[in-house]
Design a protein around this motif. Sequence first.
Motif, PDB file in Angstrom:
ATOM      1  N   ILE A  18       0.874  -1.167   0.000  1.00 45.18           N
ATOM      2  CA  ILE A  18       0.000   0.000   0.000  1.00 45.18           C
ATOM      3  C   ILE A  18       0.914   1.220   0.000  1.00 45.18           C
ATOM      4  O   ILE A  18       1.580   1.502   1.001  1.00 45.18           O
ATOM      5  CB  ILE A  18      -0.934  -0.007   1.222  1.00 45.18           C
ATOM      6  N   LYS A  19       0.989   1.907  -1.145  1.00 45.03           N
ATOM      7  CA  LYS A  19       1.891   3.056  -1.268  1.00 45.03           C
ATOM      8  C   LYS A  19       1.347   4.282  -0.557  1.00 45.03           C
ATOM      9  O   LYS A  19       2.100   5.018   0.064  1.00 45.03           O
ATOM     10  CB  LYS A  19       2.143   3.397  -2.744  1.00 45.03           C
ATOM     11  N   SER A  20       0.047   4.525  -0.671  1.00 43.67           N
ATOM     12  CA  SER A  20      -0.547   5.671   0.016  1.00 43.67           C
ATOM     13  C   SER A  20      -1.982   5.332   0.392  1.00 43.67           C
ATOM     14  O   SER A  20      -2.608   4.462  -0.206  1.00 43.67           O
ATOM     15  CB  SER A  20      -0.514   6.918  -0.869  1.00 43.67           C
ATOM     16  N   GLY A  21      -2.482   6.020   1.412  1.00 42.07           N
ATOM     17  CA  GLY A  21      -3.852   5.814   1.851  1.00 42.07           C
ATOM     18  C   GLY A  21      -4.001   4.695   2.851  1.00 42.07           C
ATOM     19  O   GLY A  21      -5.029   4.036   2.902  1.00 42.07           O
ATOM     20  N   LEU A  22      -2.973   4.485   3.684  1.00 41.03           N
ATOM     21  CA  LEU A  22      -2.997   3.388   4.650  1.00 41.03           C
ATOM     22  C   LEU A  22      -4.228   3.443   5.547  1.00 41.03           C
ATOM     23  O   LEU A  22      -4.819   2.420   5.869  1.00 41.03           O
ATOM     24  CB  LEU A  22      -1.719   3.424   5.491  1.00 41.03           C
ATOM     25  N   SER A  23      -4.650   4.651   5.941  1.00 39.83           N
ATOM     26  CA  SER A  23      -5.820   4.774   6.810  1.00 39.83           C
ATOM     27  C   SER A  23      -6.986   5.451   6.101  1.00 39.83           C
ATOM     28  O   SER A  23      -7.876   5.996   6.729  1.00 39.83           O
ATOM     29  CB  SER A  23      -5.443   5.554   8.078  1.00 39.83           C
ATOM     30  N   SER A  24      -6.977   5.399   4.773  1.00 43.92           N
ATOM     31  CA  SER A  24      -8.013   6.036   3.968  1.00 43.92           C
ATOM     32  C   SER A  24      -8.762   4.979   3.161  1.00 43.92           C
ATOM     33  O   SER A  24      -8.274   3.863   2.981  1.00 43.92           O
ATOM     34  CB  SER A  24      -7.357   7.042   3.023  1.00 43.92           C
ATOM     35  N   ARG A  25      -9.936   5.327   2.670  1.00 43.78           N
ATOM     36  CA  ARG A  25     -10.667   4.408   1.803  1.00 43.78           C
ATOM     37  C   ARG A  25     -10.111   4.420   0.385  1.00 43.78           C
ATOM     38  O   ARG A  25     -10.266   3.459  -0.357  1.00 43.78           O
ATOM     39  CB  ARG A  25     -12.147   4.770   1.772  1.00 43.78           C
ATOM     40  N   GLN A  26      -9.483   5.533  -0.010  1.00 45.72           N
ATOM     41  CA  GLN A  26      -8.848   5.637  -1.326  1.00 45.72           C
ATOM     42  C   GLN A  26      -7.378   5.264  -1.158  1.00 45.72           C
ATOM     43  O   GLN A  26      -6.658   5.911  -0.411  1.00 45.72           O
ATOM     44  CB  GLN A  26      -8.957   7.070  -1.858  1.00 45.72           C
ATOM     45  N   LYS A  27      -6.933   4.228  -1.843  1.00 47.88           N
ATOM     46  CA  LYS A  27      -5.560   3.755  -1.684  1.00 47.88           C
ATOM     47  C   LYS A  27      -4.872   3.659  -3.038  1.00 47.88           C
ATOM     48  O   LYS A  27      -5.515   3.475  -4.065  1.00 47.88           O
ATOM     49  CB  LYS A  27      -5.552   2.375  -1.028  1.00 47.88           C
ATOM     50  N   LEU A  28      -3.558   3.757  -3.004  1.00 50.97           N
ATOM     51  CA  LEU A  28      -2.734   3.494  -4.169  1.00 50.97           C
ATOM     52  C   LEU A  28      -1.933   2.233  -3.841  1.00 50.97           C
ATOM     53  O   LEU A  28      -1.175   2.204  -2.874  1.00 50.97           O
ATOM     54  CB  LEU A  28      -1.798   4.665  -4.471  1.00 50.97           C
ATOM     55  N   ILE A  29      -2.158   1.192  -4.622  1.00 51.49           N
ATOM     56  CA  ILE A  29      -1.549  -0.107  -4.375  1.00 51.49           C
ATOM     57  C   ILE A  29      -0.491  -0.368  -5.433  1.00 51.49           C
ATOM     58  O   ILE A  29      -0.721  -0.132  -6.621  1.00 51.49           O
ATOM     59  CB  ILE A  29      -2.609  -1.226  -4.435  1.00 51.49           C
ATOM     60  N   GLU A  30       0.658  -0.876  -5.002  1.00 53.41           N
ATOM     61  CA  GLU A  30       1.714  -1.260  -5.935  1.00 53.41           C
ATOM     62  C   GLU A  30       1.800  -2.783  -5.928  1.00 53.41           C
ATOM     63  O   GLU A  30       1.939  -3.396  -4.861  1.00 53.41           O
ATOM     64  CB  GLU A  30       3.038  -0.652  -5.517  1.00 53.41           C
ATOM     65  N   ILE A  31       1.709  -3.371  -7.109  1.00 53.71           N
ATOM     66  CA  ILE A  31       1.752  -4.833  -7.244  1.00 53.71           C
ATOM     67  C   ILE A  31       2.963  -5.189  -8.080  1.00 53.71           C
ATOM     68  O   ILE A  31       3.092  -4.748  -9.228  1.00 53.71           O
ATOM     69  CB  ILE A  31       0.473  -5.363  -7.918  1.00 53.71           C
ATOM     70  N   ASP A  32       3.868  -5.977  -7.492  1.00 53.99           N
ATOM     71  CA  ASP A  32       5.068  -6.425  -8.188  1.00 53.99           C
ATOM     72  C   ASP A  32       4.747  -7.741  -8.890  1.00 53.99           C
ATOM     73  O   ASP A  32       4.671  -8.789  -8.254  1.00 53.99           O
ATOM     74  CB  ASP A  32       6.218  -6.600  -7.195  1.00 53.99           C
ATOM     75  N   THR A  33       4.521  -7.703 -10.195  1.00 51.45           N
ATOM     76  CA  THR A  33       4.142  -8.895 -10.945  1.00 51.45           C
ATOM     77  C   THR A  33       5.351  -9.625 -11.517  1.00 51.45           C
ATOM     78  O   THR A  33       5.192 -10.659 -12.155  1.00 51.45           O
ATOM     79  CB  THR A  33       3.182  -8.544 -12.094  1.00 51.45           C
ATOM     80  N   ASP A  34       6.545  -9.117 -11.300  1.00 50.91           N
ATOM     81  CA  ASP A  34       7.769  -9.771 -11.793  1.00 50.91           C
ATOM     82  C   ASP A  34       8.204 -10.836 -10.791  1.00 50.91           C
ATOM     83  O   ASP A  34       8.904 -10.556  -9.853  1.00 50.91           O
ATOM     84  CB  ASP A  34       8.898  -8.753 -11.982  1.00 50.91           C
ATOM     85  N   ILE A  35       7.759 -12.065 -11.031  1.00 52.66           N
ATOM     86  CA  ILE A  35       8.102 -13.143 -10.094  1.00 52.66           C
ATOM     87  C   ILE A  35       9.251 -13.951 -10.635  1.00 52.66           C
ATOM     88  O   ILE A  35       9.316 -14.285 -11.759  1.00 52.66           O
ATOM     89  CB  ILE A  35       6.877 -14.055  -9.837  1.00 52.66           C
TER      90      ILE A  35
END
Length: 75
Positions: free
Chosen positions: A58-75
Motif C-alpha cells: 500500500i503506497k498511500s492511503g494506509l488509513s483512507s478508503r482511497q488507496k494506491l496499491i503497488e503490485i510487483d508482478t515480476d516473479i
Amino acid sequence: MQKRVKVKPNSKQQKIEEHTDGSLTVRLKSPPVDGKANEELIKLLAEKFDVPKSHIRIKSGLSSRQKLIEIDTDI
C-alpha cells in the motif's frame, strides 16, 4: 503495476469490481480496525493477481478508503 483502489469495509460479501479506467472497488468483510481491512485487501489482491502477498504494497492511503496499491508482478 499500480492500481487505484476504493475500499468499502464492513460489507456483507467480499467482492472486487474492476472499472474501465483500471481502478478497483473492493468490498471487504473486515472492519477498518487495527489494520484488519488492509490485511484482507492484500490477501484478496494477491489471489486476484496470482502473486504472493509480499509482492503487494500500500503506497498511500494506509488509513483512507482511497488507496494506491503497488503490485510487483515480476516473479
